[in-house]
Design a protein around this motif. Structure first.
Motif, PDB file in Angstrom:
ATOM      1  N   ILE A  76       0.850  -1.206   0.000  1.00  0.00           N
ATOM      2  CA  ILE A  76       0.000   0.000   0.000  1.00  0.00           C
ATOM      3  C   ILE A  76       0.884   1.253   0.000  1.00  0.00           C
ATOM      4  O   ILE A  76       0.623   2.219  -0.724  1.00  0.00           O
ATOM      5  N   TRP A  77       1.955   1.215   0.805  1.00  0.00           N
ATOM      6  CA  TRP A  77       2.826   2.398   0.926  1.00  0.00           C
ATOM      7  C   TRP A  77       3.748   2.546  -0.282  1.00  0.00           C
ATOM      8  O   TRP A  77       4.221   3.635  -0.585  1.00  0.00           O
ATOM      9  N   LYS A  78       3.965   1.438  -0.990  1.00  0.00           N
ATOM     10  CA  LYS A  78       4.690   1.505  -2.256  1.00  0.00           C
ATOM     11  C   LYS A  78       3.784   2.198  -3.286  1.00  0.00           C
ATOM     12  O   LYS A  78       4.201   3.116  -3.996  1.00  0.00           O
ATOM     13  N   ALA A  79       2.528   1.742  -3.334  1.00  0.00           N
ATOM     14  CA  ALA A  79       1.557   2.297  -4.298  1.00  0.00           C
ATOM     15  C   ALA A  79       1.321   3.789  -4.054  1.00  0.00           C
ATOM     16  O   ALA A  79       1.223   4.575  -4.995  1.00  0.00           O
ATOM     17  N   SER A  80       1.238   4.178  -2.795  1.00  0.00           N
ATOM     18  CA  SER A  80       0.910   5.575  -2.460  1.00  0.00           C
ATOM     19  C   SER A  80       2.086   6.526  -2.681  1.00  0.00           C
ATOM     20  O   SER A  80       1.924   7.738  -2.638  1.00  0.00           O
ATOM     21  N   GLY A  81       3.285   5.936  -2.860  1.00  0.00           N
ATOM     22  CA  GLY A  81       4.470   6.781  -3.066  1.00  0.00           C
ATOM     23  C   GLY A  81       5.230   7.071  -1.787  1.00  0.00           C
ATOM     24  O   GLY A  81       6.273   7.728  -1.812  1.00  0.00           O
ATOM     25  N   HIS A  82       4.737   6.569  -0.645  1.00  0.00           N
ATOM     26  CA  HIS A  82       5.378   6.898   0.627  1.00  0.00           C
ATOM     27  C   HIS A  82       6.756   6.244   0.793  1.00  0.00           C
ATOM     28  O   HIS A  82       7.631   6.799   1.442  1.00  0.00           O
ATOM     29  N   VAL A  83       6.926   5.049   0.218  1.00  0.00           N
ATOM     30  CA  VAL A  83       8.222   4.370   0.371  1.00  0.00           C
ATOM     31  C   VAL A  83       9.305   5.158  -0.367  1.00  0.00           C
ATOM     32  O   VAL A  83      10.420   5.336   0.123  1.00  0.00           O
ATOM     33  N   ASP A  84       8.969   5.669  -1.549  1.00  0.00           N
ATOM     34  CA  ASP A  84       9.976   6.361  -2.369  1.00  0.00           C
ATOM     35  C   ASP A  84      10.018   7.868  -2.157  1.00  0.00           C
ATOM     36  O   ASP A  84      11.060   8.492  -2.322  1.00  0.00           O
ATOM     37  N   ALA A  85       8.865   8.457  -1.816  1.00  0.00           N
ATOM     38  CA  ALA A  85       8.817   9.928  -1.865  1.00  0.00           C
ATOM     39  C   ALA A  85       8.418  10.633  -0.569  1.00  0.00           C
ATOM     40  O   ALA A  85       8.250  11.842  -0.568  1.00  0.00           O
ATOM     41  N   PHE A  86       8.261   9.863   0.522  1.00  0.00           N
ATOM     42  CA  PHE A  86       7.806  10.518   1.762  1.00  0.00           C
ATOM     43  C   PHE A  86       9.023  10.977   2.554  1.00  0.00           C
ATOM     44  O   PHE A  86       9.418  10.396   3.555  1.00  0.00           O
ATOM     45  N   ASN A  87       9.659  12.037   2.030  1.00  0.00           N
ATOM     46  CA  ASN A  87      10.936  12.475   2.583  1.00  0.00           C
ATOM     47  C   ASN A  87      10.901  13.944   2.967  1.00  0.00           C
ATOM     48  O   ASN A  87      10.168  14.725   2.377  1.00  0.00           O
ATOM     49  N   ASP A  88      11.733  14.288   3.949  1.00  0.00           N
ATOM     50  CA  ASP A  88      11.974  15.692   4.280  1.00  0.00           C
ATOM     51  C   ASP A  88      13.398  16.044   3.867  1.00  0.00           C
ATOM     52  O   ASP A  88      14.311  15.228   4.047  1.00  0.00           O
ATOM     53  N   PRO A  89      13.627  17.275   3.340  1.00  0.00           N
ATOM     54  CA  PRO A  89      14.992  17.691   3.042  1.00  0.00           C
ATOM     55  C   PRO A  89      15.668  18.210   4.324  1.00  0.00           C
ATOM     56  O   PRO A  89      15.219  19.188   4.908  1.00  0.00           O
ATOM     57  N   LEU A  90      16.717  17.520   4.765  1.00  0.00           N
ATOM     58  CA  LEU A  90      17.350  17.862   6.049  1.00  0.00           C
ATOM     59  C   LEU A  90      18.758  18.409   5.847  1.00  0.00           C
ATOM     60  O   LEU A  90      19.468  17.996   4.934  1.00  0.00           O
ATOM     61  N   ILE A  91      19.138  19.322   6.738  1.00  0.00           N
ATOM     62  CA  ILE A  91      20.484  19.904   6.693  1.00  0.00           C
ATOM     63  C   ILE A  91      21.018  19.979   8.129  1.00  0.00           C
ATOM     64  O   ILE A  91      20.251  20.241   9.059  1.00  0.00           O
ATOM     65  N   ASP A  92      22.303  19.691   8.317  1.00  0.00           N
ATOM     66  CA  ASP A  92      22.904  19.730   9.657  1.00  0.00           C
ATOM     67  C   ASP A  92      23.835  20.934   9.770  1.00  0.00           C
ATOM     68  O   ASP A  92      24.490  21.311   8.798  1.00  0.00           O
ATOM     69  N   ASN A  93      23.913  21.480  10.978  1.00  0.00           N
ATOM     70  CA  ASN A  93      24.923  22.497  11.254  1.00  0.00           C
ATOM     71  C   ASN A  93      26.076  21.787  11.961  1.00  0.00           C
ATOM     72  O   ASN A  93      25.887  21.140  12.996  1.00  0.00           O
ATOM     73  N   ARG A  94      27.272  21.906  11.388  1.00  0.00           N
ATOM     74  CA  ARG A  94      28.426  21.139  11.915  1.00  0.00           C
ATOM     75  C   ARG A  94      28.865  21.601  13.292  1.00  0.00           C
ATOM     76  O   ARG A  94      29.444  20.840  14.058  1.00  0.00           O
ATOM     77  N   ASP A  95      28.600  22.861  13.624  1.00  0.00           N
ATOM     78  CA  ASP A  95      29.063  23.386  14.913  1.00  0.00           C
ATOM     79  C   ASP A  95      28.126  23.011  16.062  1.00  0.00           C
ATOM     80  O   ASP A  95      28.581  22.602  17.129  1.00  0.00           O
ATOM     81  N   SER A  96      26.834  23.155  15.835  1.00  0.00           N
ATOM     82  CA  SER A  96      25.888  22.856  16.929  1.00  0.00           C
ATOM     83  C   SER A  96      25.476  21.386  16.914  1.00  0.00           C
ATOM     84  O   SER A  96      24.853  20.908  17.857  1.00  0.00           O
ATOM     85  N   LYS A  97      25.810  20.675  15.799  1.00  0.00           N
ATOM     86  CA  LYS A  97      25.396  19.266  15.617  1.00  0.00           C
ATOM     87  C   LYS A  97      23.865  19.133  15.600  1.00  0.00           C
ATOM     88  O   LYS A  97      23.326  18.074  15.903  1.00  0.00           O
ATOM     89  N   LYS A  98      23.171  20.217  15.267  1.00  0.00           N
ATOM     90  CA  LYS A  98      21.699  20.177  15.221  1.00  0.00           C
ATOM     91  C   LYS A  98      21.248  19.982  13.788  1.00  0.00           C
ATOM     92  O   LYS A  98      21.892  20.466  12.846  1.00  0.00           O
ATOM     93  N   ARG A  99      20.111  19.305  13.649  1.00  0.00           N
ATOM     94  CA  ARG A  99      19.557  19.009  12.326  1.00  0.00           C
ATOM     95  C   ARG A  99      18.280  19.826  12.107  1.00  0.00           C
ATOM     96  O   ARG A  99      17.471  19.964  13.017  1.00  0.00           O
ATOM     97  N   TYR A 100      18.137  20.356  10.910  1.00  0.00           N
ATOM     98  CA  TYR A 100      16.977  21.201  10.585  1.00  0.00           C
ATOM     99  C   TYR A 100      16.362  20.764   9.263  1.00  0.00           C
ATOM    100  O   TYR A 100      17.033  20.163   8.418  1.00  0.00           O
ATOM    101  N   ARG A 101      15.110  21.109   9.099  1.00  0.00           N
ATOM    102  CA  ARG A 101      14.480  20.930   7.786  1.00  0.00           C
ATOM    103  C   ARG A 101      14.838  22.147   6.937  1.00  0.00           C
ATOM    104  O   ARG A 101      14.564  23.284   7.326  1.00  0.00           O
ATOM    105  N   ALA A 102      15.422  21.896   5.780  1.00  0.00           N
ATOM    106  CA  ALA A 102      15.870  22.988   4.910  1.00  0.00           C
ATOM    107  C   ALA A 102      14.704  23.878   4.494  1.00  0.00           C
ATOM    108  O   ALA A 102      14.813  25.108   4.470  1.00  0.00           O
ATOM    109  N   ASP A 103      13.547  23.245   4.193  1.00  0.00           N
ATOM    110  CA  ASP A 103      12.390  24.034   3.744  1.00  0.00           C
ATOM    111  C   ASP A 103      11.880  24.943   4.863  1.00  0.00           C
ATOM    112  O   ASP A 103      11.483  26.086   4.621  1.00  0.00           O
TER     113      ASP A 103
END
Length: 514
Positions: A76-103
């Motif tokens: 079902i999740w393959k058909a709906s696109g969730h397996v391939d496309a249910f992603n967030d664009p993430l970026i890390d800051n090397r100094d604080s070691k914190k992760r953020y959503r780029a959008d």
């Protein structure tokens, strides 16, 4: 802004102190972005769900409900696109070691430009008073024009990057805009990467025979895979809708703002099946219907707005959010999407079975189009708390904390107090309580002086309090006190149910929608 953030902190601690929302696993120091609803929270949450459910299935004779399972076949999740496309664009800051959503970082930057424009307008409005022409000011003021251009340029680049899901371009925008990490204050960013948000688990008795399955990230697919079951067993004719309330799970990396973005949350979704070609008319109708449902709570139309999507999901041909003014800005509480026939076509392709609709009116089979309305229960709960919370200065110089909750959504509708613990007053109060508790949620309290009891009920948003005193025993009247105005009046015990029930039931809200 700082002042608004202080208000938000107060709301979060108020939720814990008064039994609305607790951090999950609190005695073990909590679990990130997971929360439990307390004794008052669960009542209010159930009232919100009931208001939504009844507005869907009671007021529309062509909408029915289902309750589908959380575990579903992995295809079902393959058909709906969730397996391939249910992603967030993430970026890390090397100094604080914190992760953020780029959008999110880029959207916050756009909001800063909007804030600067709003400040200029507010300043000018104050200076020029009634003679102020906002439209002209927007077109001529150099600072406004400069910030508007920055906003428009950023908006264009951001839309392009998101539509193409161009991760390099997203990073370049963050660098060009000189966006810094809120914690380290540096611009030492990694590349942007994709991260799938679904939780997975194993199903099966042994390691060899186990199958990888997912906790559902949305409730909509449970409706799509049951579309034919409901249509046939209910002999449903298009247009018709299927409603569902249930839990969904997302492994959010940037989960924050209390219950606004959580890893385990609850959705109220309705998928409305229609004839292809009619979708934009129905999209407009559902936009209007849903906005009316929100505004029916009486929070003022200026606190809502539509936000049309720049980036459409791959399955949509129109999408908008209903946004509500939270202490941290306008935020999405509900999404309305024209999903075309994407989901049903995909499931037909992946399951190999025919799930078309035969339309007797045109003697033809087709795959229906879908309009979706999807609302987060927790976000709805938060928006109501944020709008209702007030620290009110009283004439005597005191302050009272009060929740101006819509009466139909308040956890407790009526508190019954005996003035003292003797002379038969508690017995009389319990008699009133036992009569009214079948019609709405009542609470009995005899501890502390009456003023303190009123304050406690104000803090949980109880719309009505009744005090039983010595006069009650003589003439069967009580003092009825109204939360918002603190007005008190003598009424007959026999009239209580009529006065209160008229204002505190879900029916009273639904009648205003008709």
């Amino acid at each position: 802004m700082a002042q608004q953030e202080d208000v938000f902190k107060k709301i979060v601690s108020h939720c814990k102190e008064y039994g609305f929302v607790f951090p999950s696993s609190d005695i073990y120091d909590g679990l990130g972005a997971v929360y439990d609803y307390g004794q008052n929270g669960v009542e209010m949450k159930n009232n919100i769900k009931q208001y939504w459910w009844q507005s869907m299935v009671l007021l529309h004779d062509n909408i029915v409900g289902i309750d589908s399972s959380i575990f579903m076949h992995p295809t079902i999740w393959k058909a709906s696109g969730h397996v391939d496309a249910f992603n967030d664009p993430l970026i890390d800051n090397r100094d604080s070691k914190k992760r953020y959503r780029a959008d999110v970082l880029i959207e916050e930057q756009m909001a800063k430009y909007e804030d600067k424009i709003a400040k200029e307008i507010a300043k000018a409005k104050k200076k020029f008073g009634d003679s102020f022409d906002e439209a002209q000011f927007r077109q001529t003021n150099p600072r406004v024009l400069e910030n508007q251009k920055k906003f428009d340029d950023l908006h264009t680049r951001y839309s392009e990057a998101m539509n193409a899901m161009d991760l390099d371009m997203l990073k370049q925008i963050i660098l060009d805009e000189e966006i810094v990490c809120p914690i380290s204050g540096t611009r030492n960013w990694t590349d942007v990467r994709q991260f799938n948000l679904m939780f997975s688990t194993e199903m099966g008795a042994s390691a060899d025979s186990s199958m990888k399955i997912y906790l559902r990230p949305e409730t909509a697919q449970g409706i799509f895979v049951n579309y034919l079951n409901v249509q046939k067993t209910g002999r449903m004719k298009i247009p018709f809708g299927i409603a569902q309330i249930g839990k969904a799970f997302r492994n959010e990396i940037v989960a924050r703002q209390f219950i606004f973005r959580m890893r385990e949350f609850e959705q109220m979704e309705m998928q409305f099946f229609i004839k292809p070609g009619t979708e934009l008319d129905w999209f407009a109708k559902w936009k209007e219907t849903r906005m009316k449902w929100h505004q029916n709570l009486g929070f003022g139309s200026e606190n809502y707005r539509f936000h049309d999507h720049d980036k459409l999901a791959h399955y949509a041909n129109a999408a908008t959010d209903i946004e509500f003014r939270m202490p941290f800005g306008f935020k999405e509480v509900e999404g309305i999407h024209s999903r075309t026939n994407f989901d049903l076509s995909q499931h037909e392709k992946f399951c190999g079975k025919q799930i078309k609709y035969f339309d007797p009116e045109i003697n033809e089979s087709y795959t229906p189009y879908v309009i979706e309305t999807s609302i987060g229960v927790d976000r709805m709960f938060l928006s109501i708390m944020c709008h209702s919370y007030e620290e009110e200065k009283l004439e005597n110089g005191e302050t009272r904390t009060v929740l101006h909750l819509p009466a139909a959504l308040a956890p407790v509708k009526l508190a019954v107090f005996p003035l003292t613990k003797k002379d038969g007053l508690p017995e009389k109060a319990m008699e009133i309580m036992n009569d009214l508790k079948f019609h709405f949620n009542c609470k009995y309290e005899e501890k502390d002086q009456i003023g303190k009891r009123y304050r406690r009920q104000d803090a949980i948003g109880t719309p009505f309090c009744v005090t039983v005193d010595h006069q009650t025993l003589e003439d069967n009247t009580v003092t009825l006190r109204y939360r918002d105005t603190m007005e008190q009046k003598r009424v007959n015990i026999a009239d209580l149910r009529g006065i209160i029930e008229d204002q505190v039931t879900i029916t009273s809200l639904l009648k205003k929608l008709q």
